[in-house]
Design an enzyme around this catalytic site. Sequence first.
Site, mmCIF file in Angstrom:
data_model
loop_
_atom_site.group_PDB
_atom_site.id
_atom_site.type_symbol
_atom_site.label_atom_id
_atom_site.label_comp_id
_atom_site.label_asym_id
_atom_site.label_seq_id
_atom_site.Cartn_x
_atom_site.Cartn_y
_atom_site.Cartn_z
ATOM 1 N N HIS A 303 -0.780 -0.065 -0.034
ATOM 2 C CA HIS A 303 -0.366 0.489 -1.488
ATOM 3 C C HIS A 303 -0.472 -0.867 -2.473
ATOM 4 O O HIS A 303 -0.550 -2.191 -2.204
ATOM 5 C CB HIS A 303 1.361 0.712 -1.514
ATOM 6 C CG HIS A 303 1.662 1.514 -2.337
ATOM 7 N ND1 HIS A 303 2.084 0.840 -3.763
ATOM 8 C CD2 HIS A 303 1.986 2.648 -2.588
ATOM 9 C CE1 HIS A 303 2.249 1.898 -4.559
ATOM 10 N NE2 HIS A 303 2.388 2.819 -3.851
ATOM 11 N N ASP A 360 2.783 8.656 2.095
ATOM 12 C CA ASP A 360 1.749 9.778 2.655
ATOM 13 C C ASP A 360 1.530 9.766 4.217
ATOM 14 O O ASP A 360 1.298 10.821 4.588
ATOM 15 C CB ASP A 360 0.231 9.768 2.158
ATOM 16 C CG ASP A 360 0.134 10.169 0.498
ATOM 17 O OD1 ASP A 360 -0.097 9.298 -0.407
ATOM 18 O OD2 ASP A 360 0.795 11.017 0.309
HETATM 19 C C1 SDX Z 1 -0.188 7.112 -3.179
HETATM 20 O O1 SDX Z 1 0.266 3.894 -7.029
HETATM 21 C C2 SDX Z 1 1.229 4.679 -6.431
HETATM 22 O O2 SDX Z 1 2.349 4.376 -6.744
HETATM 23 C C3 SDX Z 1 0.823 5.736 -5.606
HETATM 24 C C4 SDX Z 1 1.809 6.364 -4.831
HETATM 25 C C5 SDX Z 1 2.856 7.253 -5.824
HETATM 26 O O3 SDX Z 1 3.898 7.842 -5.290
HETATM 27 O O4 SDX Z 1 2.382 7.611 -6.955
HETATM 28 O O5 SDX Z 1 2.430 5.576 -4.121
HETATM 29 C C6 SDX Z 1 1.212 7.578 -3.835
HETATM 30 O O6 SDX Z 1 -1.263 7.052 -3.648
HETATM 31 C C7 SDX Z 1 -0.033 6.242 -1.894
HETATM 32 C C8 SDX Z 1 -1.342 5.848 -1.358
HETATM 33 C C9 SDX Z 1 -2.082 6.929 -0.650
HETATM 34 N N1 SDX Z 1 -3.522 6.455 -0.309
HETATM 35 C C10 SDX Z 1 -3.729 6.145 0.950
HETATM 36 O O7 SDX Z 1 -2.841 6.056 1.875
HETATM 37 C C11 SDX Z 1 -5.248 5.789 1.312
HETATM 38 C C12 SDX Z 1 -5.519 4.431 2.091
HETATM 39 N N2 SDX Z 1 -5.143 3.317 1.370
HETATM 40 C C13 SDX Z 1 -5.839 2.690 0.670
HETATM 41 O O8 SDX Z 1 -7.192 3.178 0.252
HETATM 42 C C14 SDX Z 1 -5.352 1.584 -0.368
HETATM 43 O O9 SDX Z 1 -4.489 0.935 0.386
HETATM 44 C C15 SDX Z 1 -4.855 1.841 -1.885
HETATM 45 C C16 SDX Z 1 -5.748 2.905 -2.364
HETATM 46 C C17 SDX Z 1 -3.581 2.625 -1.428
HETATM 47 C C18 SDX Z 1 -4.477 0.798 -2.530
HETATM 48 O O10 SDX Z 1 -5.663 0.169 -2.868
HETATM 49 P P1 SDX Z 1 -6.019 -1.157 -3.448
HETATM 50 O O11 SDX Z 1 -4.630 -1.686 -4.144
HETATM 51 O O12 SDX Z 1 -7.083 -1.351 -4.523
HETATM 52 O O13 SDX Z 1 -6.012 -2.193 -2.397
HETATM 53 P P2 SDX Z 1 -7.692 -2.491 -1.891
HETATM 54 O O14 SDX Z 1 -8.463 -1.388 -1.587
HETATM 55 O O15 SDX Z 1 -8.218 -3.830 -2.993
HETATM 56 O O16 SDX Z 1 -7.067 -3.266 -0.539
HETATM 57 C C19 SDX Z 1 -6.952 -4.576 -0.332
HETATM 58 C C20 SDX Z 1 -7.402 -4.908 0.903
HETATM 59 C C21 SDX Z 1 -8.877 -4.673 1.302
HETATM 60 O O17 SDX Z 1 -9.031 -5.496 2.211
HETATM 61 P P3 SDX Z 1 -10.159 -7.224 1.662
HETATM 62 O O18 SDX Z 1 -10.969 -6.617 0.759
HETATM 63 O O19 SDX Z 1 -8.834 -8.179 1.336
HETATM 64 O O20 SDX Z 1 -10.363 -7.558 2.827
HETATM 65 O O21 SDX Z 1 -6.677 -4.186 2.131
HETATM 66 C C22 SDX Z 1 -7.387 -3.428 2.733
HETATM 67 C C23 SDX Z 1 -8.823 -3.382 1.884
HETATM 68 O O22 SDX Z 1 -9.941 -3.246 2.669
HETATM 69 N N3 SDX Z 1 -6.944 -2.102 2.922
HETATM 70 C C24 SDX Z 1 -6.971 -1.567 3.848
HETATM 71 C C25 SDX Z 1 -6.232 -0.207 3.671
HETATM 72 N N4 SDX Z 1 -5.891 -0.286 2.605
HETATM 73 C C26 SDX Z 1 -6.110 -1.293 1.773
HETATM 74 N N5 SDX Z 1 -7.677 -1.396 5.134
HETATM 75 C C27 SDX Z 1 -7.563 -0.524 6.131
HETATM 76 N N6 SDX Z 1 -6.769 0.603 5.895
HETATM 77 C C28 SDX Z 1 -6.274 0.794 4.600
HETATM 78 N N7 SDX Z 1 -5.346 2.048 4.394
#
Ligand code: SDX
Length: 425
Positions: A303, A360
Site C-alpha cells: 500500500h 483487497d
Molecule cells: C487499493 O491508495 C489507497 O488508499 C488505495 C486503497 C483504497 O482504499 O482506495 O487502499 C485500495 O487500491 C489497495 C491496493 C490494491 N492493489 C494491490 O493489491 C496490487 C498489488 N500492490 C501493489 O502493486 C502496490 O503495493 C501498490 C500499487 C498498492 C502500491 O504501489 P506503490 O506505493 O507505488 O509502491 P511500489 O510499487 O513503488 O512498491 C514499493 C516496493 C517495490 O520494490 P522495490 O522497487 O523497492 O524493490 O515494494 C514492492 C515493489 O516492487 N512491492 C511489491 C508489492 N507491492 C509493492 N512486491 C511484490 N508484491 C507486491 N504486491
Amino acid sequence: MTSAKLTYDGKDYELGLIEGTEGEVGIDTRKLRKDTGGAITYDPGYGNTGSCSSAITFIDGEKGILRYRGYGIEELAEKARFVEVCHLLIYGSLPNEQQLEEFSRRLTLHTLIHEDMKKFFEGYAASAHPMAILSTMVASLSAYYPDSADDHDIDLNIVRLLAKAKTIAAFSYKKSMGHPVIYPSNDLSYTQNFLHMLFALPVEEYRVPTVLDEALNLLLILHADHEQNCSTSAVRMVGSSQANLFVAISAGINALWGPLHGGANQKVIEMLRGIRNDGSDYKKYVAKAKDKDDPFRLMGFGHRVYKNYDPRARLLKKAADDVLAELGVDDPLLDIARELEQVALEDGYFVERNLYPNVDFYSGIIYRAMGIPTEMFTVMFALGRLPGWIAHWKEMREDPTTRIHRPRQIYTGENSRPFVPISER
Ligand code: SDX
C-alpha cells in the site's frame, strides 16, 4: 516551526507551513514557481504531494489508523449501518433518528432507474464487464437528469446517485447471469434491497439472509472512503473543471477498475485460484513476487500509505472466518490466503518494504462465500466507495479556494526544430 527554508540558484526562499488537526505538516509551494522564476516541485505519483486539505478521512499509515470524520473504522464497522456512514461522510455528522429516517426514505424513493436505461443493458454483450456498465450508466444519469448539469440541487443528485448505483449494479449482475432484472422493494433497507435485487428470482419468494445483510453492511462501510486514493483523486480532478457529479463519479469508477487499485480484489481471487491449480505451492509465488525479473506481484499486498497492517484487512480477515463459518462454506482459497500471508509477513523482502495485506486481500473471499461472482467484486468496492467519492466531490465544490486541477511537467522532448518535407524524411 512556522516556515521552511529553500536555497535555490544562490537565493534563499521562505515557504509557509500548513498544519493539520492531527499534526501533519505541508510545505506550502503555491508561490514556488512565481517566486523562483519557474522552478516547480517534481513528484510523479504524488507520493509526497498534498493535493488539497480535507476534513473527511484521516489515515495514519505508520500506525494503521483509519477514521471517517474522527470515528475509528473499528467502531463504525461494529456499530453503524452503511446509510449512517454515507450521511457521516457526505454531511459531516452521524444522523439523528429523524435525519436517518428522512435520508433513508429519500434513498428508497430514488432507487428505480429510468425505464429507458434498461435498453442500455439489452445492448451490452453478455460478457460485458460490470464495471464498464456501471461507469457508463452512472455517467448517463446526467442525460436522464439534465437538471444535474449545473448541480443546482446537489443533495437531490447525491440521493439519486447513492440510490440508483446499487440498482444499476444489481441489473448488470442479472444481465451477466441471463436472468430477468428484479425491481427494488420499498420496504427493504439499502443493503437488503441490493441483495434482494441481486439474488431474488421471479419464480420464488426470497428473504435476505441476515448473515449476508450484515456481511454486506460491513464490506460497504470498510470501503466507504480512503482520503486521496487514485479514484478519489480522479473524482476531484474531473470535478475541479465543474463537470457534474455523475460524470466525476464515473471517472472514479474507471480509475478504481485498475488492478493496482480496486481491481485488485478480483485479481487476488484469480491469483489464489492459480496458486491452488498449481498445487498450492504458495512459497513458489512468494519467490516470484520477490523476483524483479518476474512481473508477478502478490495482489492484495502492499500500500502507498499503510506501512503497517491495513486496519480494514484485519477486520476483513476476521469477518472471512465468521461469515464462512455462518454460511457453512469451506473455501480452500482462504487457507491459501492465510498461508501466503504468513510466509510473506515472515519474509525479509516484505518486511523491509512494509508490505502487508491490504483491503483487497480478504474481501474477495467473503464476496465469493456470499455467492457474488468475481467480476462483480470491483463493482462491490465501487458501491462502498460511492459516499466517499461524493463527499470529496462536494467538499471540493463547496471550497471557495478550489482551482481547476492543472499540474505542471518537466519537458524532456525535442528542442525547437524546422519542419522537414516528406521528400527529405
Ligand atoms: C487499493 O491508495 C489507497 O488508499 C488505495 C486503497 C483504497 O482504499 O482506495 O487502499 C485500495 O487500491 C489497495 C491496493 C490494491 N492493489 C494491490 O493489491 C496490487 C498489488 N500492490 C501493489 O502493486 C502496490 O503495493 C501498490 C500499487 C498498492 C502500491 O504501489 P506503490 O506505493 O507505488 O509502491 P511500489 O510499487 O513503488 O512498491 C514499493 C516496493 C517495490 O520494490 P522495490 O522497487 O523497492 O524493490 O515494494 C514492492 C515493489 O516492487 N512491492 C511489491 C508489492 N507491492 C509493492 N512486491 C511484490 N508484491 C507486491 N504486491
